[in-house]
Scaffold this active site. Sequence first.
Site, PDB file in Angstrom:
ATOM      1  N   HIS A 126       0.854  -1.178   0.000  1.00 18.44           N
ATOM      2  CA  HIS A 126       0.000   0.000   0.000  1.00 18.44           C
ATOM      3  C   HIS A 126       0.893   1.231   0.000  1.00 18.44           C
ATOM      4  O   HIS A 126       2.100   1.127   0.156  1.00 18.44           O
ATOM      5  CB  HIS A 126      -1.042  -0.010   1.133  1.00 18.44           C
ATOM      6  CG  HIS A 126      -0.493   0.094   2.511  1.00 18.44           C
ATOM      7  ND1 HIS A 126      -1.072   0.854   3.494  1.00 18.44           N
ATOM      8  CD2 HIS A 126       0.595  -0.471   3.052  1.00 18.44           C
ATOM      9  CE1 HIS A 126      -0.363   0.746   4.602  1.00 18.44           C
ATOM     10  NE2 HIS A 126       0.642  -0.044   4.357  1.00 18.44           N
ATOM     11  N   ASP A 203       5.821  -4.892   6.888  1.00 19.90           N
ATOM     12  CA  ASP A 203       4.655  -4.077   7.227  1.00 19.90           C
ATOM     13  C   ASP A 203       3.606  -5.042   7.789  1.00 19.90           C
ATOM     14  O   ASP A 203       3.023  -5.836   7.052  1.00 19.90           O
ATOM     15  CB  ASP A 203       4.177  -3.376   5.954  1.00 19.90           C
ATOM     16  CG  ASP A 203       2.828  -2.675   6.124  1.00 19.90           C
ATOM     17  OD1 ASP A 203       2.174  -2.861   7.172  1.00 19.90           O
ATOM     18  OD2 ASP A 203       2.442  -1.955   5.198  1.00 19.90           O
ATOM     19  N   GLN A 206      -1.695  -5.392   8.704  1.00 18.58           N
ATOM     20  CA  GLN A 206      -2.835  -6.287   8.509  1.00 18.58           C
ATOM     21  C   GLN A 206      -2.602  -7.666   9.106  1.00 18.58           C
ATOM     22  O   GLN A 206      -3.534  -8.468   9.190  1.00 18.58           O
ATOM     23  CB  GLN A 206      -3.134  -6.438   7.010  1.00 18.58           C
ATOM     24  CG  GLN A 206      -3.486  -5.144   6.314  1.00 18.58           C
ATOM     25  CD  GLN A 206      -4.789  -4.544   6.813  1.00 18.58           C
ATOM     26  OE1 GLN A 206      -5.631  -5.237   7.369  1.00 18.58           O
ATOM     27  NE2 GLN A 206      -4.954  -3.249   6.614  1.00 18.58           N
ATOM     28  N   LYS A 229      -5.775  -0.502  14.060  1.00 22.04           N
ATOM     29  CA  LYS A 229      -6.226  -1.716  13.358  1.00 22.04           C
ATOM     30  C   LYS A 229      -6.268  -2.903  14.314  1.00 22.04           C
ATOM     31  O   LYS A 229      -7.007  -3.861  14.111  1.00 22.04           O
ATOM     32  CB  LYS A 229      -5.308  -2.029  12.180  1.00 22.04           C
ATOM     33  CG  LYS A 229      -5.479  -1.036  11.037  1.00 22.04           C
ATOM     34  CD  LYS A 229      -4.905  -1.549   9.736  1.00 22.04           C
ATOM     35  CE  LYS A 229      -5.380  -0.735   8.567  1.00 22.04           C
ATOM     36  NZ  LYS A 229      -4.531   0.368   8.180  1.00 22.04           N
ATOM     37  N   CYS A 367      -5.663   2.423  -1.099  1.00 19.07           N
ATOM     38  CA  CYS A 367      -4.309   2.978  -1.013  1.00 19.07           C
ATOM     39  C   CYS A 367      -3.286   2.004  -1.602  1.00 19.07           C
ATOM     40  O   CYS A 367      -2.175   1.866  -1.088  1.00 19.07           O
ATOM     41  CB  CYS A 367      -3.944   3.362   0.420  1.00 19.07           C
ATOM     42  SG  CYS A 367      -5.013   4.630   1.086  1.00 19.07           S
TER      43      CYS A 367
END
Lengths: 409, 150
Positions: A126, A203, A206, A229, A367
């Site tokens: 993203h 990253d 998620q 998140k 994104c």
Amino acid sequence: MSTPGFDVRRVRADFPILHQDVRGRPLVYLDSAATGQKPQAVIDALTRFYTHDNANVHRGVHILSERATQAYEDARESVRRFINARDAKEIVFVRGTTEAINLVASTYGRKHVGPGDEVLISAMEHHSNIVPWQMVCDAVGAKLRVIPVDDRGELVMGAVDALLTERTRILAVTHVSNALGTVNPVRELVRMAHAKNIPVLLDGAQAVTHLPVDVQDLGCDFYAFSGHKLFGPTGIGVLYGRLDVLEAMPPYQGGGDMILSVTMEKTVYNRVPHRFEAGTPDMAGAVGLAAAIHYLESVGMAAIAAHDQALLTYATQALSAVPGVSLVGTASEKTGVLSFTLADVHPHDVGTILDREGVCIRTGHHCAQPLMKRFGVAATARASLAFYNTTEDVDALVRGLHKVREVFQ
Amino acid sequence: MSSDLQDLYQEVVLEHSKRPRNFREVPDANRQAEGYNPLCGDQLSVTLHMEGDVIRDIGFQGQGCAISRASASLMTGAVKDRTLAEAVALFERVHTLVTEGPGAVDVESLGKLAVLSGVSEFPARVKCASLAWHTLRAALEGRSTSVSTE
């Protein structure tokens, strides 16, 4: 559908926001990849902090500052335990994943990436894991290289070895794709990069919400994620960095708390992690994040992961049975993200009609515009699952999609 | 279907979105502009052939949702053979219609464009309806930079 050792009804009771009607219908929240809802435990922790303990950290001699400092540093320890870092000093509090990646790009990146060097990312990043690296590359005359993605939404692993060259200074890749749900083989990527002495940033924005994460097991040098998140407050996030790597990095922002001493001639920087936490940090945010972590630990990440997989299987079958639905991202290893298109109906129109049915999903490019281009779409509709979602939520989504088809028949 | 959804997706809107008018590049265009909605990745280009200050031909291309396509399609029909000043004035009225609703503007004077009135109940969709118009305005004003709804 039920997962052993996991009671979704009991879990839902902990999330006050889920129990409301919207647009005259019960709320169905399927946008947790954008932000997670907050359990009462997190809301209470924020209230408690502001009601009893609020003061600035690391500087007061009074009781409140002592309590606030203790709570803030306890939160750091909670994060350390949650991702199994070796040392709490490896946990840097930042605003979120985006700031964590920017921190690495502007400190480690600016120091180690030079003219003609390369930064390797993937086609499913993203924007937060593209733009900071583009900025570094543009500033120093380096080149951004990209691991391709196949039609199922999996990284083309066969291309990686050749992309890791003697000029590669860092590999930055997402653990789980926000737009496709793909779980990347990150241990393998770390092994391949480390074989060539190339550090790896993952990253994890998620991933942490769906999977147990162990940074020592993954072997990565950096791991970034956001509190909001992870069912914690907004405005707080985490950069994990291996201690020796963090200690060799120049500071990020200058200001209070990141110093040991300042004269007009010279500043001596503070130790890690305070060196990277200039100014008054988000103390309540850290406390709230710790509360979210404690909550997740009480539910159990393994049970959460199992529920996620069962619900994903159910949702994949249910969505595939809707005429005109085409799933974007069908990797063999996925978490609960269902990105899809519906025949000739634009995702925004899908989103608006679902919203009128009380079903919240995300529509757009998530994104991740280069990834959308890779799949030949401007946008998708994305339903993203969390551990508080049920098969009934998925059924409501499917009913809503039939409504969309009626409108656009 | 709820009544506000019916207002949003009126027959005329759906019909124009499925079969947009003037969905083409004007061959002898002497004005053009690109519009982007960074929120959703939608992209749209408007090309114009002006004779003096009159819009003699107009076309649009690009991708977008039903609302943005219908709005663009209706727009091309509405501004053809109008002067620059008339087109800008129409833009203002349409903008008022989609942001404030039918009560805020003389709907009669808008002709077919009145079908966009349902958008005002959907604040998240105002940008979809106005993208083509912002892009038209940029083209009319000869602005070479890209237009954004943000």
